[in-house]
Design a protein around this motif. Structure first.
Motif, PDB file in Angstrom:
ATOM      1  N   UNK A 111     -31.873  -0.146 -27.520  1.00 40.01           N
ATOM      2  CA  UNK A 111     -31.473  -1.192 -26.606  1.00 40.01           C
ATOM      3  C   UNK A 111     -32.539  -1.537 -25.587  1.00 40.01           C
ATOM      4  N   UNK A 112     -33.287  -0.540 -25.134  1.00 37.78           N
ATOM      5  CA  UNK A 112     -34.332  -0.751 -24.135  1.00 37.78           C
ATOM      6  C   UNK A 112     -35.692  -0.256 -24.619  1.00 37.78           C
ATOM      7  N   UNK A 113     -35.846  -0.095 -25.910  1.00 36.75           N
ATOM      8  CA  UNK A 113     -37.084   0.484 -26.438  1.00 36.75           C
ATOM      9  C   UNK A 113     -37.665  -0.371 -27.552  1.00 36.75           C
ATOM     10  N   UNK A 114     -38.915  -0.780 -27.349  1.00 41.97           N
ATOM     11  CA  UNK A 114     -39.624  -1.623 -28.300  1.00 41.97           C
ATOM     12  C   UNK A 114     -41.029  -1.085 -28.523  1.00 41.97           C
ATOM     13  N   UNK A 115     -41.513  -1.228 -29.747  1.00 41.02           N
ATOM     14  CA  UNK A 115     -42.887  -0.844 -30.059  1.00 41.02           C
ATOM     15  C   UNK A 115     -43.424  -1.817 -31.106  1.00 41.02           C
ATOM     16  N   UNK A 116     -44.342  -2.665 -30.669  1.00 44.27           N
ATOM     17  CA  UNK A 116     -44.946  -3.667 -31.536  1.00 44.27           C
ATOM     18  C   UNK A 116     -46.367  -3.285 -31.944  1.00 44.27           C
ATOM     19  N   UNK A 117     -46.754  -2.056 -31.687  1.00 47.63           N
ATOM     20  CA  UNK A 117     -48.107  -1.624 -32.033  1.00 47.63           C
ATOM     21  C   UNK A 117     -48.294  -1.629 -33.546  1.00 47.63           C
ATOM     22  N   UNK A 118     -49.523  -1.805 -33.991  1.00 43.96           N
ATOM     23  CA  UNK A 118     -49.778  -1.843 -35.430  1.00 43.96           C
ATOM     24  C   UNK A 118     -49.428  -0.510 -36.087  1.00 43.96           C
ATOM     25  N   UNK A 119     -49.599   0.591 -35.354  1.00 43.21           N
ATOM     26  CA  UNK A 119     -49.250   1.900 -35.914  1.00 43.21           C
ATOM     27  C   UNK A 119     -47.747   1.980 -36.192  1.00 43.21           C
ATOM     28  N   UNK A 120     -46.958   1.511 -35.219  1.00 51.03           N
ATOM     29  CA  UNK A 120     -45.511   1.569 -35.405  1.00 51.03           C
ATOM     30  C   UNK A 120     -45.062   0.603 -36.497  1.00 51.03           C
ATOM     31  N   UNK A 121     -45.670  -0.580 -36.536  1.00 50.80           N
ATOM     32  CA  UNK A 121     -45.319  -1.555 -37.562  1.00 50.80           C
ATOM     33  C   UNK A 121     -45.520  -0.957 -38.947  1.00 50.80           C
ATOM     34  N   UNK A 122     -46.633  -0.278 -39.144  1.00 51.38           N
ATOM     35  CA  UNK A 122     -46.896   0.355 -40.447  1.00 51.38           C
ATOM     36  C   UNK A 122     -45.836   1.395 -40.776  1.00 51.38           C
TER      37      UNK A 122
END
Length: 456
Positions: A118-129
């Motif tokens: 709900x309050x946590x996002x990660x758009x980094x390329x590492x997380x995307x992979x």
């Protein structure tokens, strides 16, 4: 094993052995445009989540997915953020019946990256992979047809760019992603991001999914700030999701699942919707019935600018229907969400009736052996729904067109550095072992009392 679907009396053909693949191709660096193959009706699985249901594992998700496929639905939308949704959808698509009858290339899987909580996002390329890899595993597939960056309004434009670029790298170098888009709620943010991505990368987005912005209560998506602006930014398809406004447009009020009352609508808007529901009751209609029919039917034309020529679901078990059968034009793409067999059956009845009213619907109905006046019925029903929709708009008054804040003022991303994708054992939801056994899809004769509701 999948619940064996029931052959309804309207079925005129025998069960096919294998469904045909969607006409996707990637030749000389060019892939088939998404708007050529994405079906205009997408099955959304946000309902396979604790926000909408106390225990998603108690739902007959296998039966629902199987029944959706037999009724002609060929696209499923999910997200890692939707609790166990990816897992439940993946397991339903992996049953022997589905695999033998509906090859992977005969339907599309749409999922998302970036939103963790709900309050946590990660758009980094590492997380995307990592997220893409996990989705592939959960969904038991070698590729994802479309991946959205989930709820882009919660992160910075630079983070969105990083995620989109990484998804495109995966698309071009690994081939496990075919199309890329963004999703979110605030119309202006979606437009800003679509324009930014085109400007910074020279390549437009394949899709921008908006939710709760084309409903009985809010129709901003159809205006210049919505689909028109997105089209000018080169966006190919704009699916309209959450046609009940995240459950706001229901007689019984917003859904309250295991996570409690999550809905962001203020009390004034809820009261206005309740008054609108009473208004519909006075004319023998339920507000959710009106909302479903209005959004699906009106968006077919209002969203055609960024629509698709993919084959629609026929709404009739084991009956294939092509885009040419309903006029051959682009149709606005909508996402539906259901939790139970009766809801799916009723929604498909509405969809079938809507298709009957399209160009060529009269001839199509006759050829399919349906009532020769189905086209006339559909057109008259459309007029009645439009009249009542205008009445609802008057009752909503200042609530019509209202959009809640997203994110809330004071929002802070709680993303943790060096966070790794959690293992299934760490997931914060009930396990199948802790849930009641799923109830199979029932025969229509068992829900006769529920069909007294005028859905068409």
């Amino acid at each position: 094993m999948a619940t064996t679907p029931v052959e309804h009396p309207s079925t005129t053909s025998t069960f096919p052995t294998r469904q045909k693949p969607l006409p996707y191709a990637f030749v000389n660096g060019r892939r088939t445009p998404l708007s050529s193959i994405l079906p205009p009706l997408v099955f959304g699985t946000a309902t396979f989540n604790h926000q909408y249901n106390t225990d998603p594992f108690a739902l007959d998700t296998t039966g629902l997915v199987t029944s959706a496929l037999t009724h002609g639905i060929r696209a499923f939308d999910t997200s890692p953020y939707y609790g166990p949704s990816e897992q439940l959808l993946g397991d339903a698509l992996a049953t022997s019946f589905v695999r033998e009858t509906f090859p992977r290339n005969s339907y599309m899987i749409l999922t998302k990256v970036g939103r963790i909580g709900g309050q946590e996002f990660d758009y980094s390329k590492e997380w995307v992979r990592q997220s893409v890899g996990r989705s592939l595993e959960r969904l038991h597939t070698e590729y994802l047809d479309l991946v959205y960056c989930h709820d882009v309004e919660f992160v910075s434009p630079a983070e969105v760019l990083e995620a989109v670029r990484e998804l495109r790298r995966i698309r071009d170098e690994e081939g496990t992603v075919r199309y890329i888009g963004i999703s979110g709620y605030p119309i202006d943010v979606l437009g800003d991001m679509a324009e930014l991505i085109l400007r910074e990368t020279g390549e437009p987005l394949d899709a921008v999914q908006s939710y709760a912005n084309f409903t009985l209560q809010n129709q901003t998506l159809a205006g210049p700030r919505g689909v028109h602006r997105l089209r000018n930014a080169g966006v190919d398809v704009v699916p309209n999701a959450s046609i009940l406004g995240m459950g706001l447009l229901r007689r019984e009020g917003v859904p309250v699942g295991a996570l409690g009352d999550f809905h962001p609508a203020p009390s004034t808007l809820r009261k206005a919707v309740r008054n609108a529901s009473d208004f519909c009751d006075a004319y023998g209609e339920r507000i959710e019935v009106m909302a479903i029919r209005f959004a699906l039917e009106t968006w077919i034309s209002a969203g055609a600018l960024c629509g698709s020529q993919g084959d629609p679901a026929s709404g009739v078990p084991w009956k294939h229907e092509s885009n040419q059968d309903v006029g051959g034009s682009k149709l606005g793409v909508s996402v539906i969400g259901v939790s139970r067999a009766s809801e799916l059956e009723k929604t498909m009845l509405v969809w079938r009736s809507i298709l009957d009213g399209l160009e060529g619907g009269k001839e199509t109905a006759v050829q399919a052996g349906r009532w020769y006046r189905a086209w006339e019925w559909s057109r008259n029903r459309r007029k009645a729904v439009q009249i009542l929709a205008e009445g609802v708009q008057e009752v909503l008054d200042d609530g019509f067109g209202y959009a809640w804040a997203s994110p809330d003022p004071g929002y802070v991303n709680t993303k943790k550095k060096d966070k790794k994708v959690p293992q299934e054992s760490d997931a914060q939801w009930l396990t199948p072992a802790a849930s009641p056994q799923a109830v199979p899809v029932r025969d229509l004769t068992e829900i006769a009392e529920e069909r007294s509701l005028p859905m068409r």
